[in-house]
Design a protein around this motif. Structure first.
Motif, PDB file in Angstrom:
ATOM      1  N   ARG A  97       5.939  -3.038   2.685  1.00  0.00           N
ATOM      2  CA  ARG A  97       6.820  -1.440   2.641  1.00  0.00           C
ATOM      3  C   ARG A  97       8.590  -2.344   2.913  1.00  0.00           C
ATOM      4  O   ARG A  97       8.868  -1.260   2.421  1.00  0.00           O
ATOM      5  N   LYS A 101      13.951  -6.848  -6.100  1.00  0.00           N
ATOM      6  CA  LYS A 101      13.115  -7.566  -7.574  1.00  0.00           C
ATOM      7  C   LYS A 101      13.664  -8.345  -7.850  1.00  0.00           C
ATOM      8  O   LYS A 101      12.097  -8.164  -8.925  1.00  0.00           O
ATOM      9  N   THR A 159       7.489  -1.490  -1.318  1.00  0.00           N
ATOM     10  CA  THR A 159       7.152  -1.081  -2.701  1.00  0.00           C
ATOM     11  C   THR A 159       5.174  -1.556  -1.609  1.00  0.00           C
ATOM     12  O   THR A 159       5.281  -1.243  -0.519  1.00  0.00           O
ATOM     13  N   ARG A 219       1.235  -2.595  -5.666  1.00  0.00           N
ATOM     14  CA  ARG A 219       2.635  -2.355  -7.037  1.00  0.00           C
ATOM     15  C   ARG A 219       3.162  -3.533  -7.136  1.00  0.00           C
ATOM     16  O   ARG A 219       3.757  -4.275  -7.403  1.00  0.00           O
TER      17      ARG A 219
END
Length: 518
Positions: A209, A103, A214, A218
């Motif tokens: 996911r 991320k 996530t 989000r």
């Protein structure tokens, strides 16, 4: 030590088991120092990771077994222990082995590997077609049919060389497109799912996911990218250096009225896409190119983005190219003064091929007027014109009978229309060159233009007196510029004009444009 990324031993990229040839040797020049045939030495990989060298982003991906996360080589996170590192040649290979995207460094947003632009074998052709969305539209069977192999053979070769099969590669492409859309603006989740190519909302949610750990909600960004009315704006990454204004000026200098427009800052054009028409607007950003897309069908977004990347040559390893050409005593001063000139590509292969034929030995203004008349007469009007952009470039079946394209243009359009000749990203360049040479009236200059701008050959020196004069003024040996003579042509354009030849037939043009015509 070099091992397959699927093993648990010392990390390295997957080896590419293919025979060496002159073409392979040229393609290997795109690879960073320390790589050969798709294999990267451990010490080179670790050195790239320690230095956070962004030039290696997209060449390989670093997976950490303790966190189950994969990153770019330039990720600013704490350096993992060597025994906890595995390297993969593609993001899809990392995902297949159970790793999710970091991320922090966003490995899915890295520029693509230049290798897939230049390799002419089965793997390179397959990777280009998958990036263009062929698997989503035609399935693995359609991909294999375009390549001339069985689906089983294509899957086996891709798994062996890039660590993932065609379905996994296409799935990664869909996830990357979805993330790009989620972060770009307030598009509804359901629209994002189908625009990215997913067959259902459930499949979309499960993939997001699994890949990003996530939920789509989000993952959605703050939407701080400027969104013109009716457009979806995304950011196109590239490896620096790149002179984006020079590239856009190059495209704008010969823009054809009706299908293209350049206002001194932004370049716009129409696109014929698999599910409908579209209009793109490209402008410089900070470390990226801003691309605003107006599409009749959102399912075409990924294909439109990929064609923009090819048009702007965004995946080139320009640092390596400039370093090579900059070492030449004749060309070096030009490269040092104007780094980052790239070779314009194409958004649709038939259009620049026809344009090359009609532009040979014709002044730029005359060629544009002739092409504008062709667009008005045979092009399909856009359902919703965008300012001066009102049409699509005529399709090849229509041009096959158009008298204004000449004998050679009709022969080319006819061959493209009936499928006897293919210039798409999955074509065999050697076969395409032979078929083009056999077309009646095909000139050496037009063939070279098609090789450079359509087939993406990085080693083309345009024939003709203007090129010879420019080389003579530099007192240079063009053989020293191999395998980057297509890029060397862009630097020849910086020299003052040495003749009254047409702009489309000359490597030189006004200094303000600062790049050779595409």
């Amino acid at each position: 030590m070099r091992t397959n990324p699927g093993s648990s031993s010392s990390p390295a990229l997957a080896g590419i088991g293919r025979q060496r040839s002159a073409s392979d040797a040229r393609q290997s020049c795109y690879r960073p120092c320390g790589t050969l045939d798709g294999v990267i030495e451990d010490e080179v990989a670790y050195a790239a990771m320690r230095s956070r060298d962004p030039r290696f982003d997209g060449w390989f991906y670093v997976a950490v077994t303790t966190t189950r996360v994969y990153c770019r080589p330039s990720c600013p996170a704490v350096m993992p222990k060597p025994e906890n590192v595995r390297l993969f040649p593609t993001a899809a290979a990392a995902q297949v082995n159970g790793f999710r995207a970091c991320k922090r460094c966003r490995p899915d947003a890295a520029p693509g590997s230049p290798e897939w632009n230049t390799r002419t074998d089965l793997i390179g052709r397959a990777m280009r077609l998958i990036a263009d969305g062929v698997v989503d539209r035609e399935g693995v069977t359609g991909l294999a049919a375009r390549l001339g192999y069985s689906p089983r053979q294509v899957h086996r070769r891709l798994v062996a060389e890039v660590g993932a099969g065609p379905q996994a590669l296409a799935r990664t492409r869909r996830a990357q497109t979805a993330r790009m859309l989620l972060e770009a603006g307030p598009l509804p989740i359901s629209d994002v799912a189908f625009a990215a190519g997913f067959a259902s909302i459930r499949q979309f949610n499960d993939t997001i996911r699994q890949v990003y750990a996530t939920t789509p909600t989000r993952l959605r960004g703050p939407g701080n990218v400027a969104q013109p009315p009716g457009a979806t704006t995304v950011q196109l990454a590239y490896r620096p250096p790149m002179d984006v204004p020079a590239m856009l000026a190059c495209l704008g200098a010969r823009a054809v009225p009706g299908i293209e427009h350049y206002d001194g800052d932004a370049y716009s054009r129409s696109l014929s896409l698999p599910h409908g028409a579209g209009v793109i607007t490209l402008r410089p950003g900070t470390g990226h190119v801003l691309c605003a897309l107006r599409l009749e069908d959102l399912r075409d977004l990924a294909a439109a983005v990929q064609r923009c990347r090819r048009l702007l040559d965004l995946d080139a390893d320009q640092q390596a190219i400039d370093a090579f050409l900059g070492a030449d005593p004749a060309l070096g001063p030009l490269v040092a003064a104007h780094p980052g000139l790239r070779v314009p590509g194409c958004a649709h292969p038939g259009e620049p091929a026809i344009r090359a034929i009609l532009s040979h030995r014709t002044r730029a203004a005359t060629a544009r007027a002739r092409l504008a008349d062709l667009v008005t007469t045979y092009g399909r009007p856009l359902a919703t014109p965008f300012g001066p952009i009102t049409h699509l470039f005529p399709d090849m079946p229509t041009l096959a009978d158009a008298t204004s394209t000449g004998h050679t243009g009709r022969a080319l359009a006819r061959a493209l229309a009936d499928g006897t000749l293919s210039l798409d990203p999955g074509c065999d360049p050697a076969q395409a060159r032979k078929q083009l040479r056999d077309l009646p009236g095909m000139s050496a200059w037009a063939l070279s233009r098609i090789r450079m701008n359509v087939l993406g050959d990085p080693d083309v020196l345009l024939p003709g007196l203007p090129t010879r004069r420019a080389v003579h003024r530099l007192a240079a040996d063009p053989a020293r510029w191999r395998p980057w003579r297509s890029y060397a042509m862009q630097y020849l354009a910086l020299m003052p004009s040495t003749s009254n030849a047409s702009e489309t037939d000359s490597p030189t043009r006004p200094p303000h444009a600062r790049a050779v015509h595409a």
